[in-house]
Design a protein around this motif. Sequence first.
Motif, mmCIF file in Angstrom:
data_model
loop_
_atom_site.group_PDB
_atom_site.id
_atom_site.type_symbol
_atom_site.label_atom_id
_atom_site.label_comp_id
_atom_site.label_asym_id
_atom_site.label_seq_id
_atom_site.Cartn_x
_atom_site.Cartn_y
_atom_site.Cartn_z
ATOM 1 N N ASP A 46 -100.268 -3.702 -120.545
ATOM 2 C CA ASP A 46 -99.982 -2.281 -120.340
ATOM 3 C C ASP A 46 -98.812 -2.077 -119.379
ATOM 4 O O ASP A 46 -98.539 -0.966 -118.954
ATOM 5 C CB ASP A 46 -101.229 -1.530 -119.858
ATOM 6 N N VAL A 47 -98.098 -3.154 -119.044
ATOM 7 C CA VAL A 47 -96.890 -3.098 -118.215
ATOM 8 C C VAL A 47 -95.791 -3.905 -118.903
ATOM 9 O O VAL A 47 -96.074 -4.781 -119.722
ATOM 10 C CB VAL A 47 -97.128 -3.658 -116.791
ATOM 11 N N ALA A 48 -94.544 -3.592 -118.556
ATOM 12 C CA ALA A 48 -93.408 -4.325 -119.115
ATOM 13 C C ALA A 48 -93.387 -5.757 -118.583
ATOM 14 O O ALA A 48 -93.801 -6.033 -117.457
ATOM 15 C CB ALA A 48 -92.103 -3.624 -118.764
ATOM 16 N N VAL A 49 -92.886 -6.670 -119.398
ATOM 17 C CA VAL A 49 -92.729 -8.074 -119.027
ATOM 18 C C VAL A 49 -91.237 -8.339 -118.807
ATOM 19 O O VAL A 49 -90.420 -8.061 -119.684
ATOM 20 C CB VAL A 49 -93.287 -9.003 -120.126
ATOM 21 N N SER A 50 -90.901 -8.868 -117.621
ATOM 22 C CA SER A 50 -89.502 -9.129 -117.298
ATOM 23 C C SER A 50 -89.124 -10.603 -117.404
ATOM 24 O O SER A 50 -87.946 -10.944 -117.480
ATOM 25 C CB SER A 50 -89.188 -8.648 -115.877
ATOM 26 N N ALA A 51 -90.138 -11.483 -117.391
ATOM 27 C CA ALA A 51 -89.876 -12.922 -117.434
ATOM 28 C C ALA A 51 -91.131 -13.635 -117.924
ATOM 29 O O ALA A 51 -92.235 -13.108 -117.833
ATOM 30 C CB ALA A 51 -89.482 -13.446 -116.052
ATOM 31 N N VAL A 80 -89.670 -6.650 -122.071
ATOM 32 C CA VAL A 80 -90.428 -6.355 -123.286
ATOM 33 C C VAL A 80 -91.463 -5.316 -122.875
ATOM 34 O O VAL A 80 -92.354 -5.600 -122.078
ATOM 35 C CB VAL A 80 -91.115 -7.607 -123.877
ATOM 36 N N GLU A 81 -91.318 -4.114 -123.396
ATOM 37 C CA GLU A 81 -92.196 -3.008 -123.027
ATOM 38 C C GLU A 81 -93.578 -3.177 -123.669
ATOM 39 O O GLU A 81 -93.726 -3.905 -124.655
ATOM 40 C CB GLU A 81 -91.564 -1.678 -123.458
ATOM 41 N N ALA A 114 -97.215 -17.988 -118.421
ATOM 42 C CA ALA A 114 -97.320 -16.954 -117.387
ATOM 43 C C ALA A 114 -96.325 -15.853 -117.712
ATOM 44 O O ALA A 114 -95.295 -16.099 -118.336
ATOM 45 C CB ALA A 114 -97.040 -17.526 -115.995
ATOM 46 N N ALA A 115 -96.665 -14.635 -117.305
ATOM 47 C CA ALA A 115 -95.791 -13.475 -117.526
ATOM 48 C C ALA A 115 -95.596 -12.752 -116.191
ATOM 49 O O ALA A 115 -96.486 -12.770 -115.320
ATOM 50 C CB ALA A 115 -96.409 -12.532 -118.556
ATOM 51 N N TYR A 116 -94.447 -12.098 -116.039
ATOM 52 C CA TYR A 116 -94.093 -11.417 -114.801
ATOM 53 C C TYR A 116 -93.718 -9.978 -115.095
ATOM 54 O O TYR A 116 -93.050 -9.695 -116.101
ATOM 55 C CB TYR A 116 -92.927 -12.151 -114.105
ATOM 56 N N ASP A 117 -94.106 -9.061 -114.184
ATOM 57 C CA ASP A 117 -93.788 -7.655 -114.370
ATOM 58 C C ASP A 117 -92.373 -7.359 -113.856
ATOM 59 O O ASP A 117 -91.650 -8.273 -113.432
ATOM 60 C CB ASP A 117 -94.849 -6.753 -113.721
ATOM 61 N N ALA A 118 -92.001 -6.086 -113.848
ATOM 62 C CA ALA A 118 -90.646 -5.696 -113.472
ATOM 63 C C ALA A 118 -90.307 -6.043 -112.021
ATOM 64 O O ALA A 118 -89.149 -6.249 -111.691
ATOM 65 C CB ALA A 118 -90.449 -4.197 -113.715
ATOM 66 N N SER A 119 -91.319 -6.146 -111.156
ATOM 67 C CA SER A 119 -91.062 -6.502 -109.757
ATOM 68 C C SER A 119 -91.037 -8.012 -109.530
ATOM 69 O O SER A 119 -90.788 -8.470 -108.426
ATOM 70 C CB SER A 119 -92.122 -5.870 -108.856
#
Length: 124
Positions: A46-51, A80-81, A114-119
């Motif tokens: 439910d959050v964007a993935v930045s990496a 990726v939204e 693993a996935a990372y959010d925008a921060s």
Amino acid sequence: MKRLVAVLAMVSMPAMADIEVSNEKYHPDENGLSGIFSYDVTNNYDVAVSALDLRVVASTPGREVPWADNRGSIDIPGGVEPGETRTLKNRAPREADRAVSEGFDVVFDVEPMAAYDASGSAIE
């Protein structure tokens, strides 16, 4: 530091259900020296993935030992939204290019670790 901890921990982490990877393809270049591979990433968080931290295996069907079995991180420009699918491309491992130049078929299996959010924080 957060990414270092995630990279060290990803060896024992299971594949991520909220990130789907599909449609992995190898694209050799014209001279067979530096191909790329592409794959679709679908974000079910439910959050964007930045990496992403990924495990990438390049193998030939029927051969027991893969040409390459690598782990690494990729930043995703634009991210990726939630609910979105994007096609990503990376340089293929040299071992895969060498296998193709020797006449072998090479397939890729891309597994998100693993996935990372925008921060830049790991998504749990």
